[in-house]
Design an enzyme around this catalytic site. Sequence first.
Site, PDB file in Angstrom:
ATOM      1  N   ASP A 159       0.770  -1.249   0.000  1.00 46.85           N
ATOM      2  CA  ASP A 159       0.000   0.000   0.000  1.00 46.85           C
ATOM      3  C   ASP A 159       0.806   1.307   0.000  1.00 46.85           C
ATOM      4  OD1 ASP A 159      -1.741  -2.126   0.350  1.00 46.85           O
ATOM      5  OD2 ASP A 159      -3.125  -1.011   1.595  1.00 46.85           O
ATOM      6  N   GLU A 175      -3.690  -7.448  13.005  1.00 43.53           N
ATOM      7  CA  GLU A 175      -3.242  -7.204  11.626  1.00 43.53           C
ATOM      8  C   GLU A 175      -1.766  -6.792  11.591  1.00 43.53           C
ATOM      9  OE1 GLU A 175      -5.032  -3.786   9.774  1.00 43.53           O
ATOM     10  OE2 GLU A 175      -4.804  -4.605   7.766  1.00 43.53           O
TER      11      GLU A 175
HETATM   12  C1  6A9 Z   1     -11.164  -1.526   2.089  1.00 35.17           C
HETATM   13  C2  6A9 Z   1     -12.896  -1.166   3.821  1.00 35.17           C
HETATM   14  C3  6A9 Z   1     -15.385  -2.238   6.263  1.00 35.17           C
HETATM   15  C4  6A9 Z   1      -4.370  -4.304   3.281  1.00 35.17           C
HETATM   16  O1  6A9 Z   1      -5.333  -8.223   4.187  1.00 35.17           O
HETATM   17  C5  6A9 Z   1      -5.941  -7.686   3.073  1.00 35.17           C
HETATM   18  C6  6A9 Z   1      -5.192  -6.486   2.564  1.00 35.17           C
HETATM   19  C7  6A9 Z   1      -3.771  -6.873   2.193  1.00 35.17           C
HETATM   20  O2  6A9 Z   1      -3.783  -7.680   1.054  1.00 35.17           O
HETATM   21  C8  6A9 Z   1      -2.894  -5.687   1.903  1.00 35.17           C
HETATM   22  O3  6A9 Z   1      -1.583  -6.102   1.711  1.00 35.17           O
HETATM   23  N1  6A9 Z   1      -5.215  -5.438   3.580  1.00 35.17           N
HETATM   24  C9  6A9 Z   1      -2.947  -4.715   3.051  1.00 35.17           C
HETATM   25  O4  6A9 Z   1      -2.139  -3.613   2.781  1.00 35.17           O
HETATM   26  C10 6A9 Z   1      -6.587  -5.002   3.906  1.00 35.17           C
HETATM   27  C11 6A9 Z   1      -7.278  -4.322   2.761  1.00 35.17           C
HETATM   28  C12 6A9 Z   1      -8.663  -3.933   3.062  1.00 35.17           C
HETATM   29  C13 6A9 Z   1      -9.270  -3.105   1.964  1.00 35.17           C
HETATM   30  C14 6A9 Z   1     -10.720  -2.930   2.180  1.00 35.17           C
HETATM   31  C15 6A9 Z   1     -12.609  -1.405   2.377  1.00 35.17           C
HETATM   32  C16 6A9 Z   1     -14.126  -1.850   4.265  1.00 35.17           C
HETATM   33  O5  6A9 Z   1     -14.369  -1.531   5.610  1.00 35.17           O
END
Ligand code: 6A9
Length: 778
Positions: A515, A748
């Site tokens: 990100d 996380e």
């Molecule tokens: C946005 C919000 C209810 C971010 O673990 C999943 C991902 C990874 O793949 C990534 O490397 N996470 C990491 O930087 C979470 C991403 C969540 C995006 C969702 C919408 C909804 O809120």
Amino acid sequence: CGGAFARWRRAARAVSLHPAPRALPPDSSTGAPDGGGDDALRRFWGSYRPHVYFGMKARSPRSPVAGLMWMRQLEGDVRLRHTCEQSDGLPRYGWLLHDGAHFGVQEIRDLGLSLQTEFVKRPGGQHGGDWTWRVTARPERTGPQVPFISLLFYVATDGQGTLQPLLDGKTRLRGLRGTSEELGHFTITFSQPTTEAGTAPLYASYNYLQAEAEGLHRLTDVVKASLTPRFSYAPPGAPPQRYFGMEALRGGTPGGGEPHSQLLVHQVTVALPCRLEVLFESGSFADRPGPLAGEALTQELQRHRAGFERRFEETFGLAAKGYSRPEQQFAMAALSNMLGGMGYFYGQSLVQSPHADHPQLYPAGPLFTAVPSRSFFPRGFLWDEGFHQLLLGRWEPALSREVLAHWLDLMNAEGWIPREQILGQEARAKVPAEFVVQDTSAGNPPTLFLVLQQLMTQGATDTAFLERLFPRLQSWYQWYNETQAGPEPYTFRWRGRDQDAQRFLNPKTLTSGLDDYPRASHPSPEERHLDLRCWMAVASAVMAEVASRVGQPAGEYQRVAEVLADDDLLDRHHWAEALGTFADYGNHTLAVALERERLRPPPPGQPLPTPRLVRVVRKPPKLQFVGGALGYVSLFPLLLQLLEPTSPRLGSLLADMRSEKKLWSPFGLRSLSRSSPFYLKHNTEHDPPYWRGPIWVNINYLAVRALRHYGQRQGPFQGQAASLCQELRANLIRNIYRQYLESGYIWEQYNDRTGRGQGCYPFTGWSALVVLMMAEEC
Ligand code: 6A9
């Protein structure tokens, strides 16, 4: 006109599935024994609705679902719990034991109340067999005194099938009879509440609801709309008390729309402690030895628990390695939560192709996948899944093979796989509209190659399986090479960086998975991304291996793998001598800052607008290695084990890792050096640092794994790598375990100054890799 036609064809390709035969054998997720075989039958039913605290469905596109809601009947504070929400503020919840196929034991702590939710399956018949739930509710010493509670058990259809209530009197739903495409006939029985030990029946009040819903995503709303406080709970000898109960809906279903779901809900209002059971019995199961309830159920649970513990020890050997009983239980819970977090989703992504004017619907398909977080991201993420399967592949290789096949079957004709899978109405309901559309030019690290590599090393892939995957792997590999190519041969560049550079301290690169990790300050086609290059080196090597195992030409893959693993070429493209480290390359300046924009004074009488933070660039960018960004990206040649054990670069990366001024913390490696100007910096006012300092477990796992690798190979840094491996591994395990004890959750990310868990929770996606760190000694 010809141009328009070509454009139309390309837009259509974006939403056409890949033409190769499916990687998943036909019917492999149906309940019919003549369909997918034993594995499919065994896995037909499961806790595949990870976004609810407790629920089950079958692995079919429109399966009926079952679930639990509850309310503490507290004066003035009645809340309906159903889907996993961080805002519920539960002190803890999660699976303590779950084997991914036969049974699970979950503990849920609410304020003043704890619930133990267990399920056991029993094979038999043609449709995935029977299952029973046992819910045990107990008062908690901490929190408010909860005099009595309501448990709401529901069953709902998803566009097909029938449910017929079986009533006992007017308000007690004692069970139901149902039918559906893949389940055939079935019955569900709700037992009466008993004492915790199951000995005597308890007094209870009952409510019952039969309603329609617009879809499964509306179940909570429908139940909420039916609640009124006019009911009375009056156990013999005690004064009656008011409670919230369901009554028939007046004024239609909330949300309106064509009803898609039939819903039956059984509400039991009862004092603590108590125990209830729910039996699902398949109509095709003729010779059942007796109901799976009461004592028989207790015995089955016992048998499964013992089997689980035995298998856990055989697989990971934590007792043998000297871990304490509580540490082993922590590790069992981590694994169980990844298994209990597996979902079966079915639906269509919404995708944007550069050749189309509008987002288009992707073909409908199933996805069987683990999810990063049951509360916050209960859906599939491409690169997360590779990390998940590194753990699950040790527990059950067949499961990982199925997951891999599901993901590859979602590939389109271009060789692209959508990064974030938002399939079905329930998944869609959790995502704000602006995040739903997936761009067909967006990649994500191809971590599924790591899984394949691991499975091949374990000897867990037969040729037939690899043959089914191979055409899709070829296209996937080619997709990266063609669409994410860099400016020079053997360089790579993530597409899809933020375009509006003005708004961000450093435009994000969501596709990389990292990100807001700092990259070149000014996105341009000249960029070369080190992490992607290293991923492609692994991908090439794995492709070569798979090709040779299925008797296909492997030479070209092998050649590219060798070129990408060549330390001299890596140096040429990514070693920044002046920075003393590996780096990205691009149009870059460090002279940037976020500042309040200066606004002209408004005309008299007009309110003063709030100035935003905007980026100011004090010195123009130029093409160069990206400075100020030492962190996870710089480590990639080590993380993915591309460096020769004799490479002098290894020495400098190890030194950066171990430096407390840079990456080392007592809790694991931080994502970005403390000395970076981006360290813990906001990207906009509303965008706090994410991959700019905090400790992430997936990359730390790769680090431990790589240090072990270098610690086992002769070279000038062997001893240093081995001791770093031990130190890093111990730091991570100690902290993740401690945070779990203190907070009730796995997180996380972890704070690099305090070790505290942060971001969303529970996060038993890749953070659960702590189990492998415990199992694999340095
Ligand atoms: C946005 C919000 C209810 C971010 O673990 C999943 C991902 C990874 O793949 C990534 O490397 N996470 C990491 O930087 C979470 C991403 C969540 C995006 C969702 C919408 C909804 O809120």
